[in-house]
Design a protein around this motif. Structure first.
Motif, PDB file in Angstrom:
ATOM      1  N   ARG A 149      29.930  22.515 -20.184  1.00 16.22           N
ATOM      2  CA  ARG A 149      30.567  21.217 -20.363  1.00 16.22           C
ATOM      3  C   ARG A 149      30.452  20.747 -21.810  1.00 16.22           C
ATOM      4  O   ARG A 149      29.682  21.297 -22.611  1.00 16.22           O
ATOM      5  CB  ARG A 149      29.943  20.197 -19.415  1.00 16.22           C
ATOM      6  N   ALA A 150      31.225  19.724 -22.151  1.00 15.09           N
ATOM      7  CA  ALA A 150      31.260  19.222 -23.530  1.00 15.09           C
ATOM      8  C   ALA A 150      29.893  18.748 -24.005  1.00 15.09           C
ATOM      9  O   ALA A 150      29.571  18.840 -25.197  1.00 15.09           O
ATOM     10  CB  ALA A 150      32.285  18.098 -23.639  1.00 15.09           C
ATOM     11  N   ASP A 151      29.064  18.250 -23.071  1.00 14.51           N
ATOM     12  CA  ASP A 151      27.739  17.768 -23.458  1.00 14.51           C
ATOM     13  C   ASP A 151      26.685  18.876 -23.453  1.00 14.51           C
ATOM     14  O   ASP A 151      25.493  18.611 -23.639  1.00 14.51           O
ATOM     15  CB  ASP A 151      27.307  16.623 -22.529  1.00 14.51           C
ATOM     16  N   GLY A 152      27.118  20.132 -23.210  1.00 12.83           N
ATOM     17  CA  GLY A 152      26.191  21.263 -23.216  1.00 12.83           C
ATOM     18  C   GLY A 152      25.589  21.582 -21.865  1.00 12.83           C
ATOM     19  O   GLY A 152      24.901  22.599 -21.737  1.00 12.83           O
ATOM     20  N   SER A 153      25.838  20.746 -20.862  1.00 14.05           N
ATOM     21  CA  SER A 153      25.341  21.043 -19.516  1.00 14.05           C
ATOM     22  C   SER A 153      26.249  22.078 -18.848  1.00 14.05           C
ATOM     23  O   SER A 153      27.314  22.425 -19.371  1.00 14.05           O
ATOM     24  CB  SER A 153      25.277  19.770 -18.675  1.00 14.05           C
TER      25      SER A 153
END
Length: 643
Positions: free
Chosen positions: A315-319
């Motif tokens: 995901r964009a947040d790194g998750s």
């Protein structure tokens, strides 16, 4: 397609035509051309209801239900058909198995499929022979030049990954003095470190140096994957972070994938990832071209074999999103490991579960002509009888690297450079011609539907103006090809797997469903009757012929306007005069059977014997022939003389 609803005869009348000639009006004669359309499938049902039984009859009746997806109704008729002794077309066991599966009878379905595969020469299932596999691998071989990458040591060196246009990062045991050999996903022995090396103009590696930062610790580090911007690296390490060495409940230290960030020439900020777990291993990361998906290897719950390939969205947040298994087309009961995704999105991986040359082989996944995944062995010389794995390639210049323990007495791995000289060529074509079974005329516009072995529809097409068709298919996969055309019975062909480069030709003949008959037609041909054979020197109606006569009776009962001329024939053995008398007795026996059994008025059916005057072959007087050839002449015909 028309449903099998009722037995129908349509009378098509030509109208009254008035012709003008030199200003005069003249009424033409009323011409009535009468046609009968007999729906064959309903004939089978009526015969069964009246107590007629045969293997052929039950099979045809079952087919009328099967082709309309009425599997429950087809099942008992297939069961009765297969209960008869003797040979049947193998495809009937396949259809029977599909009906059993629809009823949840999986054990019986497996037994039927085993019989099917045995009959088509594939005992045990659709697996190909070893020679077939080797031949296919050979067809993909010779496409690469390979060489030592130039930085190998006497210790383990493997698992190169691109880290920019001119750099790779790889795993090595060179600075430890400890001999290390890769086994399964990882061997859990210490002291593998990550090094970087430069790709020179010849495509080899040089100037290896240890990666700076907090990546290399005292336990294993290996198999990196670096984002295109060079700022993020995923890599494999034993379950060790911030000085803590963690174990599963059974005491095993598993592998995990960690993430590092590049800052000021060093890899820092090492992160554990949510896809990891202390109870199983997660290893060998690979990134999709856009960096939004992480591929990896794991032996977690749900794994098909020793290790499977998985993927998760980043995901964009790194998750991370949910972890997904890549499925049965890719994962096997063996080991799938070391994934790599090229810039065009093609997946490469190593496996010992797919057919190979020995140990781990390198495979690629290509889309076939039908949109499915085709797993292909990349061939020699990249693959060998040893372990070959960790393939990467730059698709712009067709150069890359792979790892192998070939030719090493110690069994340790080395890195090899590769240059792809030509791409993989997948080619398998299924072609054919569709025609009328009686007239042999081509049938343009016939709809063809290709199904996989599980009944999933893959492709539809139509025959061209000449009744021809061609379509590309995947290699090694079995199919069902169904042909459908209005007024014809549905026909299905089971297609065994095609080899690479193969072009297979089919001839498909369709039987009319609504059979057109008119005055002068022989019902033996139109209804597809088996010949009404007699014993030598006899005129007794054989039991096997009573079913065929039942079809004639059924038509005459349903359509009282039809009158029939029974024409009986003998073979050439015996005198001409005797044979003429014998054929007269046979004609009378046939007429008597139809009249007495079917309660048909005798004025609707005539009989005449022709002796040996109309032989169907060359077996005339004094010509040596087999018993089977002579029997072809001992027959009865049913010719319509009135409608």
């Amino acid at each position: 397609m028309k449903r099998y609803v009722c037995l129908t005869i349509l009378l098509v009348l030509t109208g009254n035509f008035i012709f003008g000639q030199e200003g005069k009006k003249k009424r033409g004669d009323k011409n009535y051309t009468k046609f009968a359309y007999i729906k064959a499938s309903e004939l089978y049902q009526k015969l069964v209801e009246k107590g007629y039984e045969s293997r052929d009859l039950y099979g045809k009746l079952a087919d009328t239900y099967y082709f309309n997806a009425r599997y429950r109704e087809a099942l008992p008729h297939y069961e009765k058909m297969l209960a008869y002794a003797g040979e049947v077309r193998p495809v009937y066991y396949y259809r029977y198995a599909q009906c059993l599966k629809s009823e949840g009878k999986y054990t019986e379905a497996e037994e039927a499929l085993e019989e099917f595969y045995t009959l088509i020469g594939q005992p045990g299932g659709p697996e190909e022979s070893l020679s077939d596999h080797i031949a296919e691998i050979e067809s993909f071989s010779g496409r690469y030049d390979i060489a030592d990458a130039g930085i190998n040591t006497e210790y383990a060196d493997f698992g190169a990954a691109f880290a920019g246009d001119s750099t790779v990062i790889f795993a090595t045991a060179r600075d430890t003095g400890i001999f290390v050999r890769r086994t399964h996903v990882w061997n859990k022995r210490p002291f593998l470190k990550l090094y970087s090396a430069t790709i020179n103009d010849e495509g080899n590696l040089e100037a290896p140096v240890k990666v700076e930062g907090k990546v290399n610790k005292k336990y294993h580090q290996s198999t990196p994957a670096v984002t295109r911007d060079g700022r993020t690296m995923y890599f494999t390490r034993n379950n060790f972070l911030k000085g803590k060495y963690r174990k599963a409940q059974n005491g095993t230290n598993h592998l995990k994938i960690y993430r590092a960030t590049y800052r000021d020439g060093k890899w820092e900020n090492i992160e554990d990832l949510s896809i990891n777990n202390d109870e199983y291993s997660t290893a060998h990361p690979a990134l999709s071209p856009d960096g939004k998906q992480l591929y990896f290897v794991s032996d977690r719950h749900g794994t098909r074999g020793n290790s499977d390939l998985f993927v998760a969205d980043i995901r964009a947040d790194g998750s991370f999103g949910p972890v997904q298994n890549l499925g049965d087309e890719i994962n096997t009961a063996g080991r799938e490991t070391f994934p790599f995704v090229s810039s065009s999105g093609e997946l490469y991986f190593a496996s010992d579960g797919h057919p190979g040359l020995g140990g781990l082989d390198i495979f690629t996944v290509r889309k076939d002509a039908l949109g499915g995944n085709q797993v292909v062995n990349v061939g020699k010389p990249v693959n060998s009888a040893a372990d070959d794995f960790a393939y990467i390639i730059n698709e712009e210049n067709k150069s890359g690297f792979f790892s192998s323990n070939r030719g090493q007495d110690s069994g340790f791995d080395n890195i090899y450079a590769l240059l792809e000289k030509e791409p993989i060529a997948l080619a398998a074509e299924l072609c054919g011609h569709v025609r009328d079974s009686l007239t042999k005329e081509p049938l343009p516009g016939t709809q063809l539907t290709l199904y996989d072995e599980n009944g999933r529809e893959l492709k539809t097409l139509q025959t061209d103006s000449s009744g021809d068709f061609c379509l590309e298919v995947a290699l090694r996969k079995n199919y069902n090809l169904r042909a459908e055309k209005a007024e014809y019975q549905i026909h299905e062909e089971f297609i065994t797997g095609l080899k690479n480069g193969e072009k297979r030709e089919l001839l498909i003949e369709l039987n009319r469903e609504d059979i057109v008959v008119t005055t002068g037609d022989d019902l033996t041909e139109k209804l597809g009757l088996k010949p009404i054979y007699f014993d030598f020197d006899g005129y007794r109606i054989r039991e096997v012929s009573k079913i065929e006569l039942g079809k004639v009776i059924e038509v005459m009962q349903q359509y009282p306007g039809i009158s029939i001329d029974v024409r009986s024939h003998t073979d050439s053995r015996g005198s001409d005069s005797y044979n003429l008398q014998l054929s007269e007795r046979r004609a009378k026996a046939t007429v008597d059977y139809i009249v007495n059994t079917g309660e048909i008025s005798r004025n609707r059916i005539n009989g005449k014997g022709y002796g040996e005057t109309q032989l169907v072959n060359e077996c005339s007087n004094d010509v040596p022939c087999t018993a089977e050839q002579h029997q072809l002449n001992r027959r009865s015909e049913f010719v319509i003389i009135k409608m």
